[in-house]
Scaffold this active site. Sequence first.
Site, short mmCIF file in Angstrom:
data_model
loop_
_atom_site.label_atom_id
_atom_site.label_comp_id
_atom_site.label_asym_id
_atom_site.label_seq_id
_atom_site.Cartn_x
_atom_site.Cartn_y
_atom_site.Cartn_z
N ARG A 257 0.81 -1.22 0.00
CA ARG A 257 0.00 0.00 0.00
C ARG A 257 0.84 1.27 0.00
NH1 ARG A 257 -2.67 -4.03 1.52
NH2 ARG A 257 -0.67 -4.55 2.44
N THR A 258 1.81 1.35 0.90
CA THR A 258 2.52 2.62 1.06
C THR A 258 3.29 2.96 -0.21
OG1 THR A 258 2.72 2.01 3.38
CG2 THR A 258 3.99 3.92 2.65
N LYS B 291 27.40 -3.99 -2.09
CA LYS B 291 28.88 -3.95 -2.09
C LYS B 291 29.42 -3.37 -0.79
CE LYS B 291 28.42 -2.55 -6.92
NZ LYS B 291 28.49 -1.33 -7.74
N ARG C 63 11.28 3.78 3.85
CA ARG C 63 10.84 2.74 4.79
C ARG C 63 12.06 1.92 5.17
NH1 ARG C 63 5.74 -1.20 4.48
NH2 ARG C 63 4.82 0.78 5.10
N HIS D 284 4.70 5.31 11.83
CA HIS D 284 4.27 5.26 10.43
C HIS D 284 3.30 6.44 10.25
CE1 HIS D 284 3.25 3.87 6.54
NE2 HIS D 284 2.93 2.61 6.79
N1 CP Z 1 -0.25 -0.26 5.90
C1 CP Z 1 0.94 -0.45 5.30
O1 CP Z 1 1.95 0.19 5.65
O2 CP Z 1 0.93 -1.38 4.32
P1 CP Z 1 2.19 -1.80 3.44
O3 CP Z 1 3.18 -2.44 4.40
O4 CP Z 1 1.68 -2.74 2.42
O5 CP Z 1 2.78 -0.56 2.86
#
Ligand code: CP
Length: 299
Positions: free
Chosen positions: A49-50, A78, A99, A127
């Site tokens: 999703r993100t 490397k 992320r 998040h």
């Molecule tokens: N909710 C969420 O962060 O989903 P993903 O890990 O699929 O991005």
Amino acid sequence: MKHLISMRDLSKNDILHFIETAELIEKGKMKPNLKGKLAALLFFEPSTRTRFSFESAMKRLGGETLTMSGTGTTSAKKGESFADTIKTISQYADILVIRSVLEGASRYASEIVSIPVVNAGDGANQHPTQALLDLYSIVKTQGTLENITIAIIGDLKFGRTVHSLVYGLSYFSPRFYFISPLHLSLPEHIKNELHSKNIIFEEGREIDNLVNKLDIMYVTRIQKERFADPEEYEKLKGSYQITSNILNNVKGNFKILHPLPRVNEITTEVDNTPYAYYFEQAKNGLYMRQSIISMLLLT
Ligand code: CP
């Protein structure tokens, strides 16, 4: 605001401004122009999703993306450091969306580059873009963020979406019920912050007797990837499962949210009830991420 790293950095007005902008974008009353802008989406951890919603958000507003999914084909293989990787990619883009499995990775990145950084999830910490879309989803389903009664269920220890949502909602006089196995309770430092703000909360293990009091049930996955001991995960993985049987006497405005992905904590039959909102919630992520990117790049 230059970066979006933690919900603790945002004021109540900041949150409301992100939501108002998302709403204007969704209703077609605002269309920020990101033509000529390039976002680097650096996903050191898996995502559906993100990553895809950031990519869609940029492209639907005329911008473009550079995407990294895992480090397998980069010079990190490397031995290049995270800092050198981030500093290098920041030369090629206008904004970084990161992320990482490491808590604090986005904060650190924001201190060593000169372009905006967005935290798209840092380990078990936060998040914030998910929390903002969760808050937008609450506004859309409840008409307000104020005085919401919400149960947050599942992995409250490792669930970064939970931590960010609790910080964000705490501006709006919520009543929280935190339902988890004992070993996956909300971290003490977050509970201490709630106490200091006089936010009412209760902790418990059972959900059945609570359901008819709720406006929102926010269900989360047990975060398998955060457990040091796989046996501990095996013991806890089936702790909660939401089925349609427990939804008989819910309030008219009641909705179920889940940041997704789900494993088995909500049965698929629940998807067909009027209470399931998690796929609409994922769609709200598109508008919220358009709001976030345009506010960081254009204002
Ligand atoms: N909710 C969420 O962060 O989903 P993903 O890990 O699929 O991005």
